[in-house]
Enzyme design. Structure first.
Site, PDB file in Angstrom:
ATOM      1  N   LYS A  10       0.859  -1.205   0.000  1.00  0.00           N
ATOM      2  CA  LYS A  10       0.000   0.000   0.000  1.00  0.00           C
ATOM      3  C   LYS A  10       0.884   1.241   0.000  1.00  0.00           C
ATOM      4  O   LYS A  10       2.072   1.188   0.370  1.00  0.00           O
ATOM      5  CB  LYS A  10      -0.927   0.030   1.217  1.00  0.00           C
ATOM      6  CG  LYS A  10      -0.240   0.013   2.595  1.00  0.00           C
ATOM      7  CD  LYS A  10       0.279   1.335   3.120  1.00  0.00           C
ATOM      8  CE  LYS A  10       0.950   1.215   4.480  1.00  0.00           C
ATOM      9  NZ  LYS A  10       1.748   2.373   4.866  1.00  0.00           N
ATOM     10  N   GLN A  96      10.663  -2.604   6.348  1.00  0.00           N
ATOM     11  CA  GLN A  96      10.595  -1.250   6.940  1.00  0.00           C
ATOM     12  C   GLN A  96      10.529  -0.172   5.860  1.00  0.00           C
ATOM     13  O   GLN A  96      11.221   0.832   5.915  1.00  0.00           O
ATOM     14  CB  GLN A  96      11.802  -0.979   7.837  1.00  0.00           C
ATOM     15  CG  GLN A  96      11.746  -1.715   9.161  1.00  0.00           C
ATOM     16  CD  GLN A  96      12.727  -1.143  10.169  1.00  0.00           C
ATOM     17  OE1 GLN A  96      13.826  -0.719   9.829  1.00  0.00           O
ATOM     18  NE2 GLN A  96      12.321  -1.120  11.430  1.00  0.00           N
ATOM     19  N   GLY A  98       7.572   1.290   4.655  1.00  0.00           N
ATOM     20  CA  GLY A  98       6.384   2.154   4.653  1.00  0.00           C
ATOM     21  C   GLY A  98       5.339   1.698   3.651  1.00  0.00           C
ATOM     22  O   GLY A  98       4.361   2.384   3.385  1.00  0.00           O
ATOM     23  N   SER A 104       0.776  -6.782   5.273  1.00  0.00           N
ATOM     24  CA  SER A 104       0.122  -7.467   4.165  1.00  0.00           C
ATOM     25  C   SER A 104       0.457  -8.961   4.177  1.00  0.00           C
ATOM     26  O   SER A 104      -0.403  -9.808   3.912  1.00  0.00           O
ATOM     27  CB  SER A 104       0.574  -6.810   2.864  1.00  0.00           C
ATOM     28  OG  SER A 104      -0.037  -7.404   1.772  1.00  0.00           O
ATOM     29  N   ASP A 136      -1.722  -1.467  10.730  1.00  0.00           N
ATOM     30  CA  ASP A 136      -1.749  -1.397   9.256  1.00  0.00           C
ATOM     31  C   ASP A 136      -2.308  -2.651   8.596  1.00  0.00           C
ATOM     32  O   ASP A 136      -2.225  -2.784   7.385  1.00  0.00           O
ATOM     33  CB  ASP A 136      -0.300  -1.234   8.746  1.00  0.00           C
ATOM     34  CG  ASP A 136       0.042   0.212   8.480  1.00  0.00           C
ATOM     35  OD1 ASP A 136      -0.803   1.077   8.752  1.00  0.00           O
ATOM     36  OD2 ASP A 136       1.159   0.458   7.997  1.00  0.00           O
TER      37      ASP A 136
HETATM   38  O1  C5P Z   1       0.307  -1.064  15.309  1.00  0.00           O
HETATM   39  P1  C5P Z   1       1.741  -1.342  15.066  1.00  0.00           P
HETATM   40  O2  C5P Z   1       2.248  -2.539  15.816  1.00  0.00           O
HETATM   41  O3  C5P Z   1       2.113  -1.396  13.627  1.00  0.00           O
HETATM   42  O4  C5P Z   1       2.525  -0.089  15.658  1.00  0.00           O
HETATM   43  C1  C5P Z   1       3.900  -0.136  15.910  1.00  0.00           C
HETATM   44  C2  C5P Z   1       4.242   1.026  16.833  1.00  0.00           C
HETATM   45  O5  C5P Z   1       4.089   2.265  16.134  1.00  0.00           O
HETATM   46  C3  C5P Z   1       3.377   1.155  18.064  1.00  0.00           C
HETATM   47  O6  C5P Z   1       3.863   0.377  19.131  1.00  0.00           O
HETATM   48  C4  C5P Z   1       3.468   2.634  18.371  1.00  0.00           C
HETATM   49  O7  C5P Z   1       4.685   2.926  19.023  1.00  0.00           O
HETATM   50  C5  C5P Z   1       3.561   3.254  16.996  1.00  0.00           C
HETATM   51  N1  C5P Z   1       2.235   3.700  16.500  1.00  0.00           N
HETATM   52  C6  C5P Z   1       1.683   4.855  17.010  1.00  0.00           C
HETATM   53  N2  C5P Z   1       0.473   5.277  16.533  1.00  0.00           N
HETATM   54  C7  C5P Z   1      -0.165   4.609  15.550  1.00  0.00           C
HETATM   55  C8  C5P Z   1       0.389   3.435  15.017  1.00  0.00           C
HETATM   56  C9  C5P Z   1       1.608   3.010  15.510  1.00  0.00           C
HETATM   57  O8  C5P Z   1       2.251   5.516  17.889  1.00  0.00           O
HETATM   58  N3  C5P Z   1      -1.328   5.085  15.101  1.00  0.00           N
END
Ligand code: C5P
Length: 324
Positions: A10, A96, A98, A104, A136
């Protein structure tokens, strides 16, 4: 029997970071768009117990920290089943980057495992499991053009944008998303929760105005019908929608700003960092300049691919093509 699912990437067309929440996540608003670049995830279900991950890319962890492992574990628990699950990830997408590759991959694991186990989760249960593994993931259960709210895990399918030529530049830099959020907090600590939330409203209205072709109003159901790609992209530029992560990631990795400039010079109508990077993408009105732009980046030592954005119906058709 092995089941293969294509695990598409994405991009984020605009991303607005809101206030830090009590649960440690940031509220955010973004427009996700799936694209035609993909990894392939193969899942093999057999007798025995345990989850095994295989991936030739040494940057991908093959232990229980892998998003595919975490997903497989949850799916087995949800069905109260014990099986041997072997997951093979064929990587094409950057780690990593983005582009949501790990997320996915995990959703592809869920879809393949459902088929392998001949059990199916209810749609809302799928979304819930996906959100538990990462913010995500749920977007990949929708595909196409998707509005993301909450911490990014609350997803709403929107009317699909037409397939747009795009170039994905993948510089060899890994950006940690948690660190990028932390840097955002350091730099924007002075924003009050109200100011932060107002920024998100401005962003949401700009998205509405772009997609619906008129000023935001709380009444009426808008329907625009798409202009030619060029007009659509020029309208996007006019909204001023951007990705907040650029303000913290570009100063740390100035090479990424250079890639953005190179894409702009190559005729891209809209250029942005995707997520927290390091991928930078350009949307083009036509395929030819996109192919040239990708070649020119490659000639300058930056990995780049010309591709197209992937509307929802095509996303599902292509994702499950080899899984039947
Ligand atoms: O949700 P995910 O595990 O991908 O997020 C990884 C880290 O990114 C979280 O632990 C948090 O530190 C940060 N994050 C955030 N706000 C979001 C999504 C992710 O601060 N909306």
């Amino acid at each position: 029997m092995a089941i293969s699912v294509r695990s598409f990437a994405k991009i984020n067309i605009g991303l607005c970071i809101g206030p830090l929440r009590d649960d440690g996540y940031h509220e955010l608003r973004t427009l996700y768009q799936t694209i035609a670049l993909h990894d392939t995830v193969r899942v093999d279900v057999g007798r025995g117990v345990g989850i095994e991950i295989a991936c030739k890319d040494p940057r991908v962890p093959c232990d229980e920290t892998n998003t595919c492992y975490r997903m497989a574990d949850r799916v087995l628990r949800a069905f109260k089943l014990r099986n041997k699950v072997r997951i093979t990830i064929e990587k094409e997408l950057p780690v990593q980057g983005g582009l949501g590759a790990a997320s996915s991959n995990a959703v592809a694991t869920m879809l393949a495992l459902e088929k392998g186990l001949k059990h199916q989760l209810a749609p809302l249960e799928r979304l819930q499991l996906a959100a538990e593994v990462g913010s995500d993931l749920p977007l990949f259960l929708v595909g196409g053009t998707v509005l993301g709210t909450g911490r990014g895990e609350l997803v709403y399918p929107l009317e699909d944008l037409p397939g747009l030529p795009c170039v994905i530049a993948m510089p060899e830099v890994g950006v940690s998303t948690p660190s990028a959020f932390a840097e955002w907090d350091t730099r924007n600590g002075k924003l009050t929760p109200q100011e932060s939330s107002d920024r998100m409203n401005v962003f949401s209205h700009a998205i509405f105005e772009w997609l619906c072709g008129r000023k935001f109003s709380p009444t009426g159901v808008p329907s625009k019908g798409w202009d030619r790609a060029e007009a659509l992209l020029l309208d996007l530029v006019r909204t001023g929608i951007g990705n907040d992560f650029e303000s913290v990631v570009f100063p740390k990795h100035p090479a990424l700003r250079e890639v953005k400039r190179a894409l702009e010079r190559s005729g891209a109508k809209y250029v942005s960092l995707s997520g927290s990077g390091s991928a930078v993408y350009g949307l083009f009105a036509d395929k030819e300049p996109a192919a040239k732009a990708a070649k020119s980046l490659m000639d300058n030592g930056v990995m780049a691919k010309a591709t197209v954005t992937l509307p929802r119906a095509k996303y599902w058709e292509e994702a499950l093509k080899n899984s039947r």
